[in-house]
Motif scaffolding. Structure first.
Motif, short mmCIF file in Angstrom:
data_model
loop_
_atom_site.label_atom_id
_atom_site.label_comp_id
_atom_site.label_asym_id
_atom_site.label_seq_id
_atom_site.Cartn_x
_atom_site.Cartn_y
_atom_site.Cartn_z
N ARG A 64 -2.14 4.17 -6.88
CA ARG A 64 -1.71 4.25 -8.29
C ARG A 64 -2.00 5.64 -8.88
O ARG A 64 -1.22 6.16 -9.67
N ALA A 111 -5.49 0.46 -3.33
CA ALA A 111 -4.50 0.29 -4.41
C ALA A 111 -4.78 1.26 -5.56
O ALA A 111 -3.84 1.86 -6.11
N ARG A 118 -0.65 -6.31 -5.15
CA ARG A 118 -1.22 -5.50 -6.22
C ARG A 118 -0.28 -4.41 -6.71
O ARG A 118 -0.31 -4.03 -7.89
N LEU A 119 0.55 -3.86 -5.83
CA LEU A 119 1.33 -2.68 -6.16
C LEU A 119 2.81 -2.95 -6.43
O LEU A 119 3.48 -2.11 -7.03
#
Length: 255
Positions: free
Chosen positions: A83, A79, A110-111
């Motif tokens: 990012r 992740a 998470r994304l």
């Protein structure tokens, strides 16, 4: 944790930039496999997405890299790299097959991608607890390797040993997974499977509906556990449709 990049990208014919305005399709392979198999998806999906692969350590170009200690450590590292490489708001669809689908789900938490596609993968609650991950028993691992196709029977002993070791390490990683209940995903989930899959049932695929506040779509393809990966001519047009629909700007709200 040290080592190489978690994300693999591949130059395209004609010099098309890897980082461009097209949506990103982030692909996660099954246990014991590398991500370079997804390179072949670039050309048929060229009008819809740029293809990125997630490469766990201990395989292909990351053969010497150490495995993470826990499942969460791996997901957090992936992740973080996504990012760092992807501009905020850039359309992202995640695809994961089998064990890769479980990683894909936790990445989605998470994304916040535009859509999640899982294939041959039980919903997260079915992976939780002892014995629900990938079984580490050698007999079961051999069965899992043989399920990869007739080519497994042609492997020389040394190659087979290396592949079994890779499966064993992924099994250990899966055993550290603990599903933490929380907010459901606010995206559509597409759960695909094989009609003759003896590992993941249609009922289990339907269980993905519990992971999202939006629609969950099940689609069946002819074949066994790896049916989706083995039928690119069937699945890639559907995957392109998912990417286009998920990446379309939301219609303005009129009061």
């Amino acid at each position: 944790m040290t080592g190489g990049a978690w994300i693999s990208t591949w130059p395209e014919p004609g010099g098309t930039p890897v980082h461009d305005s097209r949506p990103v399709l982030l692909c996660l392979p099954p246990a014991g496999a590398g991500c370079h198999q997804f390179r072949a998806w670039q050309r048929p999906l060229a009008d819809s997405a740029q293809v990125w692969g997630v490469q766990l350590p201990g395989r292909e170009n990351r053969w010497r890299d150490p495995m993470p200690d826990t499942f969460d450590e791996a997901v957090d590292a992936i992740a973080d790299e996504v990012r760092a490489r992807l501009a905020p708001g850039h359309p992202l669809t995640i695809f994961g097959h089998s064990f890769g689908g479980l990683i894909g789900y936790e990445l989605a938490r998470r994304l916040g991608p535009a859509a999640l596609v899982v294939s041959g993968c039980r919903p997260p609650s079915h992976w939780d607890g002892a014995g629900r991950g990938i079984v580490e028993d050698d007999e079961e691992l051999n069965k899992l390797l043989d399920a990869g196709g007739p080519g497994a029977a042609l492997l020389d002993p040394d190659t087979r040993t290396l592949m079994l070791d890779m499966l064993r390490r992924d099994a250990q990683l899966s055993s550290s997974y603990a599903h933490t209940p929380g907010a459901r995903l606010d995206i559509e989930i597409h759960a695909w499977g094989g009609t003759a899959d003896e590992t993941v049932t249609a009922h289990q695929l339907d269980g993905w509906a519990e992971a999202t506040t939006r629609a969950a779509h099940r689609m069946d393809f002819p074949g066994g556990h790896h049916a989706v990966l083995r039928n690119p001519e069937l699945i890639l047009p559907r995957l392109a449709d998912v990417i286009r629909a998920a990446s379309r700007p939301a219609a303005p709200t009129h009061l």
